[in-house]
Write a protein that holds these residues in place. Structure first.
Motif, mmCIF file in Angstrom:
data_model
loop_
_atom_site.group_PDB
_atom_site.id
_atom_site.type_symbol
_atom_site.label_atom_id
_atom_site.label_comp_id
_atom_site.label_asym_id
_atom_site.label_seq_id
_atom_site.Cartn_x
_atom_site.Cartn_y
_atom_site.Cartn_z
ATOM 1 N N UNK A 84 0.613 -1.436 0.703
ATOM 2 C CA UNK A 84 -0.382 -0.101 -0.105
ATOM 3 C C UNK A 84 0.967 1.479 -0.017
ATOM 4 N N UNK A 85 1.967 0.760 0.642
ATOM 5 C CA UNK A 85 3.067 2.545 1.091
ATOM 6 C C UNK A 85 3.634 2.413 -0.539
ATOM 7 N N UNK A 86 4.330 1.842 -0.758
ATOM 8 C CA UNK A 86 4.811 1.912 -2.538
ATOM 9 C C UNK A 86 5.135 0.195 -3.695
ATOM 10 N N UNK A 87 5.407 0.694 -4.365
ATOM 11 C CA UNK A 87 6.055 -0.110 -5.809
ATOM 12 C C UNK A 87 7.247 -0.424 -6.441
ATOM 13 N N UNK A 155 -5.467 8.516 5.364
ATOM 14 C CA UNK A 155 -5.666 8.920 4.472
ATOM 15 C C UNK A 155 -5.682 6.787 3.926
ATOM 16 N N UNK A 156 -5.032 6.465 4.366
ATOM 17 C CA UNK A 156 -4.915 4.481 4.649
ATOM 18 C C UNK A 156 -5.706 3.917 4.909
ATOM 19 N N UNK A 205 -2.307 5.608 -6.308
ATOM 20 C CA UNK A 205 -2.446 4.189 -5.572
ATOM 21 C C UNK A 205 -1.676 3.919 -4.808
ATOM 22 N N UNK A 206 -0.378 4.490 -4.055
ATOM 23 C CA UNK A 206 0.592 4.740 -3.398
ATOM 24 C C UNK A 206 0.435 5.856 -2.119
#
Length: 229
Positions: A84-87, A155-156, A205-206
């Motif tokens: 969820x934080x990064x890709x 936010x999350x 989206x992150x």
């Protein structure tokens, strides 16, 4: 919408509400403690974080204390907080977007200078020169703890656990209202930049995008204060 969805939404709201009441409650207490006859709202608000060390410690402790419950909520729901934080595939693009939003958010912050002209001589005069330990405490609490943890909460949690219950946009806006309430002393600034960070979060989206934007804006504010003090 099933019972599990409702239950998780309730947990998310409780976590974020708790953070809001703890921090805002401290700010209101400090403001009221310094109230003097003749003060306007801006004067009163100026004392919300006048005790810098205590304020920073309240931010750090309240955010950290609620983090394990949040991580557990993600884990039990089968949602990877890391993903969820990064890709890795979009990391560079997300960093650029986050930095861009941090700069834009900082420019919006300049509007507070105009707003603060409404303060009277009864308002908090400012921190003056700070020690190295106080500067480090500001960097840690505002740049990293607030920048990272608050985005996970406001936010999350809103998107991942209340989106199905209220609709994603409605949930994000509801949590952004709480975000503005937590930082009520800046008279709506947090709510405005929060809308910008919602846009960045939904676009990428992150969470790393609003994290960088939030933490970056705070760090720029610290640097600005040190230069102008």
């Amino acid at each position: 919408m099933n019972n599990a969805t409702n239950h998780n939404a309730e947990k998310a709201i409780r976590i974020t509400t708790a953070l809001t009441f703890i921090v805002a409650g401290y700010e209101v207490f400090r403001s009221c403690q310094n109230y003097r006859s003749g003060m306007n709202l801006l004067d009163i608000a100026s004392f919300a974080n006048a005790d810098l060390n205590t304020y920073c410690l309240v931010l750090i402790l309240s955010n950290i204390i609620l983090l394990p419950r949040t991580i557990l909520l993600y884990k039990n729901s089968g949602i990877s907080l890391k993903d969820e934080i990064f890709n890795k595939g979009s990391l560079k693009k997300d960093i650029v977007l986050g930095v861009t939003l941090a700069v834009i958010s900082s420019l919006i912050s300049l509007l507070s200078i105009v707003v603060n002209k409404g303060r009277t001589s009864l308002a908090f005069e400012g921190w003056g020169s700070l020690s190295v330990s106080e500067i480090l405490l500001m960097v840690v609490s505002l740049g990293f703890v607030s920048g990272i943890c608050k985005e996970i909460y406001f936010r999350g949690l809103a998107k991942n656990f209340c989106g199905n219950a209220f609709g994603e946009i409605a949930a994000l806006l509801l949590f952004n209202v709480m975000f503005g309430m937590l930082d009520w002393f800046n008279i709506g600034h947090s709510f405005i930049v929060g809308l910008l960070w919602i846009w960045g979060y939904r676009k990428s989206k992150h969470l790393i995008v609003p994290m960088i934007a939030h933490g970056g804006m705070n760090l720029i504010s610290v640097v600005y204060f040190l230069i102008t003090v």
